[in-house]
Design an enzyme around this catalytic site. Structure first.
Site, PDB file in Angstrom:
ATOM      1  N   ASP A 134       0.852  -1.182   0.000  1.00 42.22           N
ATOM      2  CA  ASP A 134       0.000   0.000   0.000  1.00 42.22           C
ATOM      3  C   ASP A 134       0.894   1.240   0.000  1.00 42.22           C
ATOM      4  OD1 ASP A 134      -2.456   1.285  -0.006  1.00 42.22           O
ATOM      5  OD2 ASP A 134      -2.558   1.405   2.177  1.00 42.22           O
ATOM      6  N   HIS A 141      -4.025  13.849   0.754  1.00 45.37           N
ATOM      7  CA  HIS A 141      -4.323  12.972   1.890  1.00 45.37           C
ATOM      8  C   HIS A 141      -3.213  13.045   2.936  1.00 45.37           C
ATOM      9  CE1 HIS A 141      -5.522   9.492   4.252  1.00 45.37           C
ATOM     10  NE2 HIS A 141      -4.367   8.911   4.005  1.00 45.37           N
ATOM     11  N   GLU A 207     -10.944   3.733   3.097  1.00 47.11           N
ATOM     12  CA  GLU A 207      -9.973   4.550   2.375  1.00 47.11           C
ATOM     13  C   GLU A 207     -10.223   4.324   0.892  1.00 47.11           C
ATOM     14  OE1 GLU A 207      -5.906   3.921   3.848  1.00 47.11           O
ATOM     15  OE2 GLU A 207      -6.281   5.547   5.273  1.00 47.11           O
ATOM     16  N   ASP A 241      -9.427   0.227   1.342  1.00 43.93           N
ATOM     17  CA  ASP A 241      -8.467  -0.191   2.372  1.00 43.93           C
ATOM     18  C   ASP A 241      -9.049   0.148   3.748  1.00 43.93           C
ATOM     19  OD1 ASP A 241      -6.071  -1.084   3.478  1.00 43.93           O
ATOM     20  OD2 ASP A 241      -5.203   0.923   3.433  1.00 43.93           O
ATOM     21  N   LYS A 261      -5.428  -2.296   9.973  1.00 41.28           N
ATOM     22  CA  LYS A 261      -5.659  -2.445   8.533  1.00 41.28           C
ATOM     23  C   LYS A 261      -5.955  -3.893   8.124  1.00 41.28           C
ATOM     24  CE  LYS A 261      -4.200   1.745   7.045  1.00 41.28           C
ATOM     25  NZ  LYS A 261      -4.948   2.612   6.130  1.00 41.28           N
ATOM     26  N   THR A 357      -4.980   6.344   0.128  1.00 36.81           N
ATOM     27  CA  THR A 357      -6.194   7.143  -0.013  1.00 36.81           C
ATOM     28  C   THR A 357      -6.016   8.245  -1.048  1.00 36.81           C
ATOM     29  OG1 THR A 357      -6.573   6.771   2.326  1.00 36.81           O
ATOM     30  CG2 THR A 357      -7.893   8.493   1.278  1.00 36.81           C
TER      31      THR A 357
END
Lengths: 424, 424
Positions: A134, A141, A207, A241, A261, A357
């Site tokens: 990720d 963001h 996200e 996410d 997460k 994001t």
């Protein structure tokens, strides 16, 4: 020969004008039909198309393909064939469904075993993901989150403008659109408490992200340059996410997010190829300071992909809560992949790399409840009058992505998951 | 019936007294024999034993096993059968090689296709790892690193004593002992520079770790309690979590280590089962404050495993640079697994979860060059008189692990990798 992208091509299938799946899209996915057989397929309009059956009927003659390449429960083996072969298949599909081609069009018996109504098939996870990365590539963001936690003057960390910050995530808990998630339990530490408490997350968030799926890369120890990177980008999906902000805030120093997460991430079912995205290339945002040479790339490798997030309360209607665009991302996918491999890290077909994001310049572009509610300081009002600072049990979060350059429109469909109450 | 662990059992095979692989160990691994056939095997003394051949000859009769379960290039399918079945296999192997059993011992033709000298086989990666997690569970290591970067008063982060801090790592770049690694290229920012520079890592380090490999877990959304956790622990390996300290220092805020770690991690080839480790259980270190209930566990789930790190310069002799012990870890593997899944995160057979650097109370127990050289403030002198602050090109790093409770000794063999120069 027309390629699959030719704007003048029409299909003999009925396709509604605003469909995400005109004949110029032709994404790849995996579905289970009513008789429980699983196949790799594509989609045109509201038809799911069985590529395994097309292959058995000889429609891919002349393309070197293993006999069982579509009779798989993931796209991995297909992707491993490489982009030129996948491109041949996509172009061939466009020919088969071209309005001027009567071969399948005129064969009712074959149509019956190849075409399914999308409502009648179950979409499955399209890829087996060994490694999921990720990134954190939206400047807006990173700035918003940094401002909340450190103030506007120190919002961006010193490294942020020099490299695409990223981290490894959990592959096992990535699920396909339509599967529900459970609110996670975990530790958090209330600001006024001396010790952490255990319970259901109180700050569950989405996200808004997109992710790309790679082909096989090079051997361990080799890098992929920005010039080469596009050869290793297979396709994209919309990606939610999921984040438990309270768990994340307590656990994440110094090694990054973990249980905040890895309880679930949701992805859309149809993988849209980079070939299909060609008409939507745009210039990337200006990068200042100039990146180090290994991150420079002259080509336009950003994409104009409109993004939307909706919240749908239990039994209620969808409310649009965010509109953003993939083109806002500061770091491009080409730069992300070059950075990821510059130290020799190897990649495999089916790896998934998400954007982080994707927020934009205006508050309506913020891609998480953390930003939309500014850390809970204000509420978002839904169409039924209810208010949200974070996501509640029973809420369904829906993300949609589509491209529209004025002359051509296509999209990704959606990723949708409902939040079930925590299991205490 | 004697179990595999019976201390009185002797084998009809010759085993040197200090072998890591007495008949009480019986680890599992994957090897390629001289004729290029690949099989799952075990090891006794200096013999690699072909379990695929043993199975074909009927030696596992009475145990429910798929015909091809050992004819695989990873242990994953075998592990998926579950711990009770794997235990039956291990106990049966002990019977086959028991000094009182003449069946195989007396059959020269069968011995020839089952027994190989370990020097004549090539050990392969024993598992396919979808997800790799790295914890940070040595208090001494966390304290040392924290002291260097924040001073002794703020060395441990506020969360550290409340939960086993961990993060996700890269699976694709995990390699087996004997494979070499390449010094990674990357960005770092010298303390006196305004902008980052690009080049080979100057601060390449090992991290002395061990890792456990799991069985299949529960469905996404379910947790594994501390009471249940041992049912999901298959076996352990020695693990070198290579680290590029200069890349890591620049990149790791706020989302954790990425390119500073994912260029390579090395693991030992033989997976030692938790069944074999039974005689080496010890009490865990005192935990104060008391962990939250979901992390409490009355059973002794720490293990007394002695650890050693050696550096061998190109063409030179090995120098011992660190001696540590797995029992120093503050958080146990049972606690790590319960924490990892408490939010519903699912695990699969073959997942690898590493301990984090295992340092002990004395400077000779420090499990990384970062700590041994105290961030480069002092040098380690090797037996050839050369000095090291970090790892140089041409150095081979060797880690060994073994258990010795006075009456029984067994071990893990080693993990060994040489560092090749960066590819610029």
């Amino acid at each position: 020969m027309l390629t699959a992208n030719d704007p003048n091509r029409k299909s003999w299938l009925d396709i509604s004008e605003n469909s995400d799946f005109p004949i110029h899209n032709l994404p790849f996915g995996v579905f289970m039909a009513k008789d429980d057989h699983i196949t790799i397929g594509t989609r045109i309009g509201d038809y799911a198309i069985d590529l395994g059956a097309l292959h058995q009927l000889g429609y891919f003659e002349g393309i070197i393909l293993p006999e069982d390449v579509f009779l798989q429960d993931t796209l991995n083996d297909f992707i491993t064939l490489g982009k030129p072969t996948c491109r041949q298949v996509r172009n061939r599909i466009a020919e088969i469904f071209d309005a001027n081609n009567s071969a399948l069009q005129g064969n009712a018996e074959q149509r019956d075993i190849i075409l399914f109504a999308v409502e009648e098939v179950q979409m499955l996870m399209p890829v087996f993901i060994q490694d999921y990365t990720d990134f954190y590539s939206s400047r807006e963001h990173a700035f918003n989150v940094g401002t909340m936690f450190r103030g506007a003057d120190n919002a961006l960390m010193p490294n942020w403008l020099h490299l695409p910050v990223g981290y490894h995530g959990r592959s096992s808990s990535i699920i396909v659109s339509g599967e529900n998630i459970r609110r996670p339990m975990g530790q958090s530490k209330p600001a006024d408490a001396d010790a952490p408490v255990f319970g259901p997350s109180k700050l569950l968030d989405f996200e808004l992200e997109m992710a790309f799926i790679t082909t096989d890369g090079k051997a361990l120890g080799e890098c992929i340059t920005t010039e080469e990177a596009e050869d290793y980008l297979f396709g994209m999906v919309v990606f939610n996410d999921w984040s438990a902000r309270d768990l994340q805030a307590w656990e994440y120093v110094p090694l990054g997010p973990f249980l905040g997460k890895n309880f679930a991430s949701s992805m859309s079912a149809w993988v849209v190829t980079f070939d299909a995205l060609e008409p939507y290339r745009v210039e990337k945002p200006a990068q200042d300071p100039e990146p180090l040479p290994y991150l420079q790339c002259a080509k336009n490798t950003s994409y104009d992909i409109k993004l939307e997030v909706y919240i749908q309360p239990e039994g209620g209607a969808e409310s649009l809560v965010c509109e953003s665009n993939h083109k806002y991302l500061y770091w491009t996918m080409v730069q992300q992949l070059a950075h990821h491999t510059v130290n020799g890290c190897n990649i495999n077909a089916g790896d998934l790399m998400a954007s982080g994001t994707i927020s934009g310049p205006n508050p309506s572009n913020y891609g998480s409840m953390l930003e939309l509610s500014w850390r809970g300081a204000k509420s978002i009002t839904l169409s039924d009058g209810s208010e949200r600072k974070f996501i509640q049990d029973g809420d369904t979060v829906i993300m949609r992505a589509f491209c529209d350059n004025g002359s051509q429109r296509m999209g990704f469909g959606e990723v949708r998951s409902k939040v079930l109450p925590a299991k205490e």
